[in-house]
Write a protein that holds these residues in place. Structure first.
Motif, PDB file in Angstrom:
ATOM      1  N   ASP A   1      27.963 -28.642  17.035  1.00 21.32           N
ATOM      2  CA  ASP A   1      28.742 -27.404  17.112  1.00 21.32           C
ATOM      3  C   ASP A   1      28.178 -26.266  16.264  1.00 21.32           C
ATOM      4  N   THR A   2      27.058 -26.503  15.593  1.00 23.61           N
ATOM      5  CA  THR A   2      26.419 -25.467  14.791  1.00 23.61           C
ATOM      6  C   THR A   2      25.445 -24.686  15.665  1.00 23.61           C
ATOM      7  N   LEU A   3      25.399 -23.385  15.474  1.00 22.41           N
ATOM      8  CA  LEU A   3      24.397 -22.547  16.141  1.00 22.41           C
ATOM      9  C   LEU A   3      23.159 -22.527  15.246  1.00 22.41           C
ATOM     10  N   TYR A   4      22.050 -23.006  15.780  1.00 21.35           N
ATOM     11  CA  TYR A   4      20.776 -22.991  15.065  1.00 21.35           C
ATOM     12  C   TYR A   4      19.937 -21.844  15.612  1.00 21.35           C
ATOM     13  N   VAL A   5      19.607 -20.903  14.742  1.00 25.82           N
ATOM     14  CA  VAL A   5      18.763 -19.761  15.100  1.00 25.82           C
ATOM     15  C   VAL A   5      17.456 -19.961  14.342  1.00 25.82           C
ATOM     16  N   THR A   6      16.370 -20.164  15.076  1.00 25.55           N
ATOM     17  CA  THR A   6      15.081 -20.448  14.459  1.00 25.55           C
ATOM     18  C   THR A   6      14.090 -19.366  14.846  1.00 25.55           C
ATOM     19  N   ASN A   7      13.574 -18.666  13.836  1.00 31.72           N
ATOM     20  CA  ASN A   7      12.647 -17.561  14.056  1.00 31.72           C
ATOM     21  C   ASN A   7      11.257 -17.972  13.586  1.00 31.72           C
ATOM     22  N   PHE A   8      10.309 -18.017  14.513  1.00 32.54           N
ATOM     23  CA  PHE A   8       8.926 -18.345  14.196  1.00 32.54           C
ATOM     24  C   PHE A   8       8.196 -17.039  13.869  1.00 32.54           C
ATOM     25  N   PHE A   9       7.531 -16.998  12.717  1.00 35.41           N
ATOM     26  CA  PHE A   9       6.892 -15.778  12.251  1.00 35.41           C
ATOM     27  C   PHE A   9       5.636 -16.105  11.457  1.00 35.41           C
ATOM     28  N   ALA A  10       4.922 -15.065  11.054  1.00 39.18           N
ATOM     29  CA  ALA A  10       3.816 -15.183  10.103  1.00 39.18           C
ATOM     30  C   ALA A  10       3.864 -13.943   9.220  1.00 39.18           C
ATOM     31  N   THR A  11       3.399 -14.087   8.000  1.00 37.85           N
ATOM     32  CA  THR A  11       3.469 -12.984   7.035  1.00 37.85           C
ATOM     33  C   THR A  11       2.633 -11.783   7.462  1.00 37.85           C
ATOM     34  N   TRP A  12       1.603 -11.999   8.257  1.00 34.26           N
ATOM     35  CA  TRP A  12       0.687 -10.933   8.669  1.00 34.26           C
ATOM     36  C   TRP A  12       1.131 -10.225   9.956  1.00 34.26           C
ATOM     37  N   CYS A  13       2.197 -10.674  10.575  1.00 33.44           N
ATOM     38  CA  CYS A  13       2.647 -10.158  11.872  1.00 33.44           C
ATOM     39  C   CYS A  13       3.654  -9.022  11.667  1.00 33.44           C
ATOM     40  N   GLY A  14       3.236  -7.788  11.981  1.00 35.24           N
ATOM     41  CA  GLY A  14       4.092  -6.614  11.790  1.00 35.24           C
ATOM     42  C   GLY A  14       5.439  -6.702  12.485  1.00 35.24           C
ATOM     43  N   PRO A  15       5.488  -7.029  13.787  1.00 32.51           N
ATOM     44  CA  PRO A  15       6.788  -7.137  14.454  1.00 32.51           C
ATOM     45  C   PRO A  15       7.685  -8.218  13.826  1.00 32.51           C
ATOM     46  N   CYS A  16       7.080  -9.288  13.341  1.00 31.50           N
ATOM     47  CA  CYS A  16       7.853 -10.349  12.679  1.00 31.50           C
ATOM     48  C   CYS A  16       8.537  -9.792  11.429  1.00 31.50           C
ATOM     49  N   VAL A  17       7.764  -9.061  10.640  1.00 37.60           N
ATOM     50  CA  VAL A  17       8.273  -8.496   9.382  1.00 37.60           C
ATOM     51  C   VAL A  17       9.386  -7.485   9.651  1.00 37.60           C
ATOM     52  N   ARG A  18       9.220  -6.680  10.694  1.00 40.83           N
ATOM     53  CA  ARG A  18      10.212  -5.642  10.997  1.00 40.83           C
ATOM     54  C   ARG A  18      11.560  -6.202  11.438  1.00 40.83           C
ATOM     55  N   GLU A  19      11.591  -7.412  11.988  1.00 42.95           N
ATOM     56  CA  GLU A  19      12.880  -7.940  12.429  1.00 42.95           C
ATOM     57  C   GLU A  19      13.576  -8.789  11.354  1.00 42.95           C
ATOM     58  N   ILE A  20      12.901  -9.124  10.281  1.00 46.19           N
ATOM     59  CA  ILE A  20      13.498  -9.946   9.224  1.00 46.19           C
ATOM     60  C   ILE A  20      14.804  -9.352   8.683  1.00 46.19           C
ATOM     61  N   PRO A  21      14.899  -8.046   8.414  1.00 46.66           N
ATOM     62  CA  PRO A  21      16.172  -7.507   7.893  1.00 46.66           C
ATOM     63  C   PRO A  21      17.375  -7.777   8.812  1.00 46.66           C
ATOM     64  N   HIS A  22      17.156  -7.795  10.121  1.00 46.71           N
ATOM     65  CA  HIS A  22      18.254  -8.079  11.054  1.00 46.71           C
ATOM     66  C   HIS A  22      18.777  -9.506  10.845  1.00 46.71           C
ATOM     67  N   PHE A  23      17.850 -10.438  10.684  1.00 46.95           N
ATOM     68  CA  PHE A  23      18.226 -11.831  10.472  1.00 46.95           C
ATOM     69  C   PHE A  23      18.914 -12.008   9.114  1.00 46.95           C
ATOM     70  N   LYS A  24      18.382 -11.338   8.087  1.00 48.42           N
ATOM     71  CA  LYS A  24      19.002 -11.427   6.755  1.00 48.42           C
ATOM     72  C   LYS A  24      20.438 -10.932   6.788  1.00 48.42           C
ATOM     73  N   LYS A  25      20.665  -9.845   7.497  1.00 50.09           N
ATOM     74  CA  LYS A  25      22.015  -9.297   7.612  1.00 50.09           C
ATOM     75  C   LYS A  25      22.950 -10.313   8.282  1.00 50.09           C
ATOM     76  N   LYS A  26      22.449 -10.987   9.321  1.00 47.96           N
ATOM     77  CA  LYS A  26      23.272 -11.991  10.014  1.00 47.96           C
ATOM     78  C   LYS A  26      23.535 -13.204   9.108  1.00 47.96           C
ATOM     79  N   ILE A  27      22.567 -13.570   8.300  1.00 47.53           N
ATOM     80  CA  ILE A  27      22.771 -14.687   7.370  1.00 47.53           C
ATOM     81  C   ILE A  27      23.962 -14.380   6.465  1.00 47.53           C
ATOM     82  N   GLU A  28      23.991 -13.170   5.934  1.00 45.35           N
ATOM     83  CA  GLU A  28      25.078 -12.753   5.042  1.00 45.35           C
ATOM     84  C   GLU A  28      26.406 -12.672   5.798  1.00 45.35           C
TER      85      GLU A  28
END
Length: 186
Positions: free
Chosen positions: A65-92
């Protein structure tokens, strides 16, 4: 039509990450070597753990019953870095809900103890990040775990709750992320 759209998204994601890497390399080559500041090595963060291919598959296939949201990224990937704040906000926002948001770093192993811990601490995601050796992920891994993703581009986000799944290749806007998560929490 669906294949054309997916192919287009894949090409856009690959080009975006490649352009970001080229910009970074270009900026480094244009900088005087005296201006380059080498960061102090960051001690491996105890919360950053690595998973084997089988452990990653087990994690991705959890059905409850848990929703698992898994984001695959790399530190060098610009689009990956730009979406991190959205995920952080959802975590909170969802900290008291049955939702687990996890970042999977596909960075090369040689930066697991330096760049990745520094990056995850800087972005405040160290307690939500796991390390996976992307070199060990073969086509069998991708075919066994995903309908769309073949590992050719990042960012990639996989959501699962019970038997329901969702896959998103490419960067997600905050609105897209909210919409997808809300569809699982109804």
């Amino acid at each position: 039509m669906k294949k054309i759209i997916l192919s287009t998204l894949l090409v856009v994601a690959l080009v975006s990450c490649k352009k970001e890497a080229e910009k970074t390399e270009e900026n480094i080559s244009m900088t005087d070597s005296a201006d380059i500041v080498v960061p102090e090595p960051v001690a491996a963060n105890a919360s950053l753990k690595s998973l084997s291919t089988q452990q990653t598959t087990d994690f991705l296939q959890k059905k409850n019953d848990t929703l698992y949201v898994t984001n695959f990224f790399a530190t060098w990937c610009g689009p990956c870095v730009r979406e991190i704040p959205h995920f952080k906000k959802k975590i909170e926002e969802l900290k008291d809900k049955p939702v687990k948001i996890t970042f999977v770093s596909l960075d090369q192993k040689q930066v697991w103890n330096t760049e990745v811990p520094r990056f995850t601490q800087e972005h405040g995601i160290q307690d939500h990040t796991i390390l996976v050796d992307g070199q060990l992920l073969d086509q069998n891994f991708f075919a066994s775990n995903f309908k769309q993703w073949d590992g050719g581009a990042i960012p990639f986000t996989f959501m699962r709750k019970g038997d329901k799944t969702d896959e998103t290749l490419g960067m997600m806007s905050e609105e897209q992320l909210n919409e997808k998560i809300n569809s699982f929490l109804k």
